[in-house]
Design an enzyme around this catalytic site. Sequence first.
Site, mmCIF file in Angstrom:
data_model
loop_
_atom_site.group_PDB
_atom_site.id
_atom_site.type_symbol
_atom_site.label_atom_id
_atom_site.label_comp_id
_atom_site.label_asym_id
_atom_site.label_seq_id
_atom_site.Cartn_x
_atom_site.Cartn_y
_atom_site.Cartn_z
ATOM 1 N N PHE A 121 0.807 -1.230 0.000
ATOM 2 C CA PHE A 121 0.000 0.000 0.000
ATOM 3 C C PHE A 121 0.837 1.275 0.000
ATOM 4 C CE2 PHE A 121 -2.276 -3.198 2.691
ATOM 5 C CZ PHE A 121 -3.155 -3.631 1.706
ATOM 6 N N GLU A 174 7.466 1.263 -0.028
ATOM 7 C CA GLU A 174 8.180 1.896 -1.141
ATOM 8 C C GLU A 174 9.537 2.410 -0.690
ATOM 9 O OE1 GLU A 174 7.634 5.376 -4.545
ATOM 10 O OE2 GLU A 174 5.888 4.633 -3.464
ATOM 11 N N ARG A 227 1.127 15.810 -5.526
ATOM 12 C CA ARG A 227 -0.006 15.067 -6.091
ATOM 13 C C ARG A 227 -1.322 15.461 -5.425
ATOM 14 N NH1 ARG A 227 -1.412 10.329 -9.314
ATOM 15 N NH2 ARG A 227 0.689 9.983 -10.081
ATOM 16 N N ARG A 272 -1.315 4.423 -0.713
ATOM 17 C CA ARG A 272 -2.230 4.239 -1.839
ATOM 18 C C ARG A 272 -2.962 5.543 -2.207
ATOM 19 N NH1 ARG A 272 -6.203 -1.027 -1.839
ATOM 20 N NH2 ARG A 272 -6.488 -1.210 -4.105
ATOM 21 N N PHE A 301 -1.193 8.336 -2.828
ATOM 22 C CA PHE A 301 0.006 9.181 -2.829
ATOM 23 C C PHE A 301 -0.330 10.668 -2.744
ATOM 24 C CE2 PHE A 301 4.170 10.616 -4.499
ATOM 25 C CZ PHE A 301 5.010 9.747 -3.823
ATOM 26 N N THR A 352 4.793 11.148 -11.321
ATOM 27 C CA THR A 352 5.025 12.551 -11.680
ATOM 28 C C THR A 352 6.515 12.843 -11.878
ATOM 29 O OG1 THR A 352 4.880 13.097 -9.315
ATOM 30 C CG2 THR A 352 2.909 13.433 -10.656
ATOM 31 N N ALA A 356 2.248 4.104 -7.882
ATOM 32 C CA ALA A 356 1.590 5.031 -8.817
ATOM 33 C C ALA A 356 0.624 4.306 -9.752
ATOM 34 C CB ALA A 356 2.626 5.810 -9.620
ATOM 35 N N GLU A 366 -4.817 2.461 -7.383
ATOM 36 C CA GLU A 366 -5.142 3.611 -6.545
ATOM 37 C C GLU A 366 -6.499 4.256 -6.820
ATOM 38 O OE1 GLU A 366 -0.923 5.684 -5.514
ATOM 39 O OE2 GLU A 366 -1.402 5.488 -7.641
#
Length: 780
Positions: free
Chosen positions: A245, A249, A327, A359, A361, A461, A530, A732
């Site tokens: 989730f 990362e 974001r 999730r 972001f 992004t 992403a 997402e």
Amino acid sequence: MDATAFEDKTVTPLSGPMHAARRHDSAHKHVAGSADYIDDMPEPAGTLHAALGMTDRAHAEILSMDFSDVEKAPGVVCVLTARDMPHSNDISPSHLDDEPVLADGLVQFHGQPAFVVIAETRDQARRAARLAKIDYRDLPHIIDPADAIEKGGTLVTKPLTLKRGEAETALDHAPRQLRGRMRIGGQEHFYLEGHIAFAIPGEDDDVTVWSSTQHPSEVQHMVSHVLDVPSHAVTVQVRRMGGGFGGKETQGNQFAVLAAVAAKKLNRPVKFRPDRDEDMCATGKRHDFLVDYQVGFDDEGHILAVKANYAARCGFSSDLSGPVTDRALFHADNAYFYPHVLLTSQPLKTNTVSNTAYRGFGGPQGMVGGERMIEEVAYALGLDPLQVRKRNFYGEPGSGRDLTPYHQEVEDNIIARLVDELERDADYQARRAAILDFNAKSRVIKKGIALTPVKFGISFTMTAFNQAGALVHVYQDGSIHLNHGGTEMGQGLYTKVAQVIADCFQVDLERVKITATTTGKVPNTSATAASSGSDLNGMAAFDAARQIKERLIAFAAERWQTTPDAIRFVANHVEIGEERVSFPDLVKQAYFARVHLSAAGFYKTPKIHWNRETGRGMPFYYFAYGASCSEVSIDTLTGEYLVERVDVLHDVGRSLNPAIDIGQVEGAFVQGMGWLTTEELWWDDKGRLRTHAPSTYKIPLASDRPKIFNVKLADWSENRQPTIGRSKAVGEPPFMLPISVLEALSMAVASVADYRECPRLDAPATPERVLMAVERLKRG
């Protein structure tokens, strides 16, 4: 690889495994408990175990650390501190050198690890870690983002501004104007498998690390950086995670680095698995936000101007807070066109654990803030919020209402059709009328209903991350080996990419072997994040399969003296003119003819570009859309509530696997509903996280799911961009569908004051907050 190359003319459309509802490759193992995770691996002889030594101050200087009792404890082999990091004590994913592996003289959040104990058993390591004596000099600390703003608002990274038109002038001239503030809470990832790393030293500089991570290449880079060895000396492997989730990362870096440092120092295998409480205290979460907004609008509910600031509790270091808060701004518009808009981010430094990816972001927080503005306008005018939503939707390309705040044209807009279809199928208008009637007659129980849209941009992004590699081998017996840079955390990525390969060769899915993600096979991978896992890795795998397939076609054309157009792959066979050869037979003949049966594939997302300095570009390849309608009932005496019914219509383009995609939508909805209703993070005045275990932090249970839960995919949708199979991302976008639950709760609360005032429910809308909002409106 050119994305248009996916239009494969050697496969009969819809004749293969792709687009079919197939079970997750490990589903039966999950149910049976036979799926192997890192903690299930047999431990080599001599394996040691690590435990965190955590601090108990929110902000302080470390005056001294006494490990004498720790080192004398049973089983302890050594204690590691920041001074034991061979080359660097920094693991900042943003490369700002602001995130130490271990605190070095300065504590910046309560629970920050300052040392690590290595012992013969995990229990011995954990018990010994509690015996350290640390002397501190306390420093002032800031926990809450509102306090951070009040005290000057130190930033962890550079903020972003998105601007189009003249928002402030338009606000001054708008017939109506309102302003407000919304607090949006954070969220613990609560993956079922916590963080874990297992390092085994090799000869020379080599070390192999098994890590529960969504970003194997970043773990590789961090380990090589701290050890000061080349990346080729570090191999990171991931077969599966028990959930991620976004929490895996960047947050796995610390555990992997510490396990690797200990393993190389002691020349013994080292496993690092923190306790759940330690995991929750020491690792980052979804960012909390404070949204201050101003909206200008007319008497019909058309929004004319928006000015908003999105401030976030980022924690003590930058981590991914820059792109997360970016974001949030990208999605503050959701599905709505703002003629004049000025959006700013404020990534605030606080003495809390550094928040990270989750999730969506930052997109969910941006979208909730945008929906609050719609709700405010609706209550100010006495309108159904759905009316206001529809009046502000983006228009068709060329309509003058198709430009986002970041100056990307919305070219694939299907939100109006989705909402209209769901409004009809969910019988929204009749149910809303019935609820209004019910509320007028019911004194204690009040109901609410809301229908909300989702528009979510798909791509990293950071443009460089929009690339992927894959490796495909075809063996002499016709079996296929698949490896790519994506990681499997339960979302079904491995299954989907295997379907792509099976479809390309028109063979049974069982013929494709899915192998663990490893930096030793596919280098320089992007994080599985992403929502881009299938888009990127599916295309890279297809590119590899395409190369092998073209070689097989060329071989067959020469061998059978025909043209490539006469060769077709069908149902475990290859038709060559009038002759039909089994796939394994053709492969074996190709092998003896010395045809290369292995290929590395590559894909990079086309078209996208982004200039952060100007706030302009095309950061997203396409948009995924969805809509949900939720009905709730609340008890105005207690604030308790039930989610009575939910209807969802979601856009995944042409689904690669409808069974997996529906599961993703359902899971995302329940997880998002938990974030907006029950999952509350709470720190005390000393900076201690008090919601640090299942006993104090409430994730949704099976009993919390909507009583009636109807989920449907928009089967008429097809991605206008040439993605893999014309599909769309599903990880997402559905997470934001349960905003309809928050909005329905708001309507139920508003009924106690005859819908004259926006209740301004903060998230999470816990029963306590619902009750307080009811009492506030009752008092007028």
